[in-house]
Scaffold this active site. Structure first.
Site, short mmCIF file in Angstrom:
data_model
loop_
_atom_site.label_atom_id
_atom_site.label_comp_id
_atom_site.label_asym_id
_atom_site.label_seq_id
_atom_site.Cartn_x
_atom_site.Cartn_y
_atom_site.Cartn_z
N LYS A 1 -2.49 6.21 -4.25
CA LYS A 1 -3.45 6.99 -3.83
C LYS A 1 -3.06 8.60 -4.62
CE LYS A 1 -3.36 4.81 0.48
NZ LYS A 1 -2.12 4.62 0.69
N ASP B 1 0.63 -1.20 0.00
CA ASP B 1 0.01 -0.02 0.06
C ASP B 1 0.78 1.21 -0.11
OD1 ASP B 1 -2.90 1.39 0.66
OD2 ASP B 1 -1.40 2.21 1.90
N HIS C 1 -7.22 9.73 -1.76
CA HIS C 1 -6.45 9.78 -0.71
C HIS C 1 -7.29 10.46 0.70
CE1 HIS C 1 -2.12 9.26 1.08
NE2 HIS C 1 -3.08 9.05 1.89
N TYR D 1 3.49 9.68 -0.78
CA TYR D 1 4.61 8.88 0.05
C TYR D 1 6.04 9.00 -0.48
CZ TYR D 1 0.68 6.54 2.52
OH TYR D 1 -0.16 5.98 3.05
#
Length: 277
Positions: A77, A47, A110, A52
């Protein structure tokens, strides 16, 4: 629940299968090693997210592992600052390039901070990307009931997944009940409570009873709740131990004691932005 294994999956409304246990890579800016460790340990679900900044590392790990791409379930996301129709279409292509793959198994909105109009534009773009074969399944994250209802009101199909903060201390029961009734699979992020409640007396007692670590108890609780659970770790030993949750089962008393720890939204340890308009 005794039949659960590391390779157990749930069938999504899109028709695709998603492994129940995944590796979270939030704030892991060199995620390649962790993903390689996880794949070696038997995980088949990772994930990630655009924000990120580690999609490329995730993709490199999958390529360098001996696990075929089609056996790995990859999620990413798009965060609110990138929402909008054109920007989302562009973002999907950028994620595909960074991940080094022809398709993304699950693409989530997200968060819902961008407001109704941009949220719906983003959702439309993700559905179109799916129809073009770039995405297999479309879902959301940090969505409350009213956010999902706006998707329904706009005439779109419901998301297949809603990923929210979820653990015994923050169970988000109204959202979970709504998702269960509407065929939306719930994913639990921060299932280990960011290690902030490991000394809880109830958790410690159940841990001792089963001779398993508190983290393993928390993961097992999520699995027995029918949740898809996404523990995060960067340490090889932790990644391995987080997957060793299939040789025991929490009994009814254990589950009731853990259920009783719920503090509602006060138990959250992350941003948990489910109540924004």
């Amino acid at each position: 629940m005794g039949s659960l294994t590391l390779q157990s999956t749930v069938k999504l409304s899109s028709g695709h299968l998603m492994p129940l246990l995944g590796l979270g890579v939030y704030q892991n800016y060199s995620a390649k090693g962790a993903v390689l460790d996880a794949l070696k340990a038997g995980y088949r679900h990772v994930d990630s997210a655009q924000v990120y900044r580690n999609e490329a590392h995730v993709g490199e790990a999958v390529k360098e592992s001996d696990v075929p791409r089609e056996e790995v379930f990859l999620t990413t996301k798009c965060v609110s600052k990138t929402h909008g129709y054109e920007s989302t279409l562009k973002g999907v292509d950028e994620s595909l390039q960074k991940l080094g793959t022809d398709y993304i198994d699950l693409f989530l909105i997200h968060d819902a901070y961008s407001g109704t109009e941009l949220r719906l534009q983003t959702y439309k773009a993700l559905l179109e990307s799916r129809d073009m074969g770039k995405i297999r399944t479309v879902g959301v994250s940090n969505y409350n009931i009213h956010h999902i209802e706006e998707i329904k009101a706009a005439g779109y199909e419901l998301p297949a997944v809603n990923q929210i903060e979820l653990h015994p201390f923050c169970q988000q029961r109204p959202i979970v009940d709504y998702c269960n009734k509407n065929g939306i699979v719930v994913q639990a992020y921060s299932p280990l409570v960011r290690a902030q409640r490991m000394d809880n007396p109830v958790l410690q007692a159940i841990s001792k009873k089963h001779s398993h670590e508190p983290a393993q108890i928390l993961i097992r609780w999520s699995l027995q709740k029918g949740l898809v659970v996404l523990p995060k770790s960067e340490q090889t030993a932790r990644i391995n131990s987080n997957a060793q949750v299939y040789d025991f089962e929490l009994d009814e008393t254990d589950m009731q004691q853990l259920d009783a720890l719920d503090q509602g939204k006060d138990g959250a340890v992350t941003w948990n932005p489910v109540d924004i308009p």
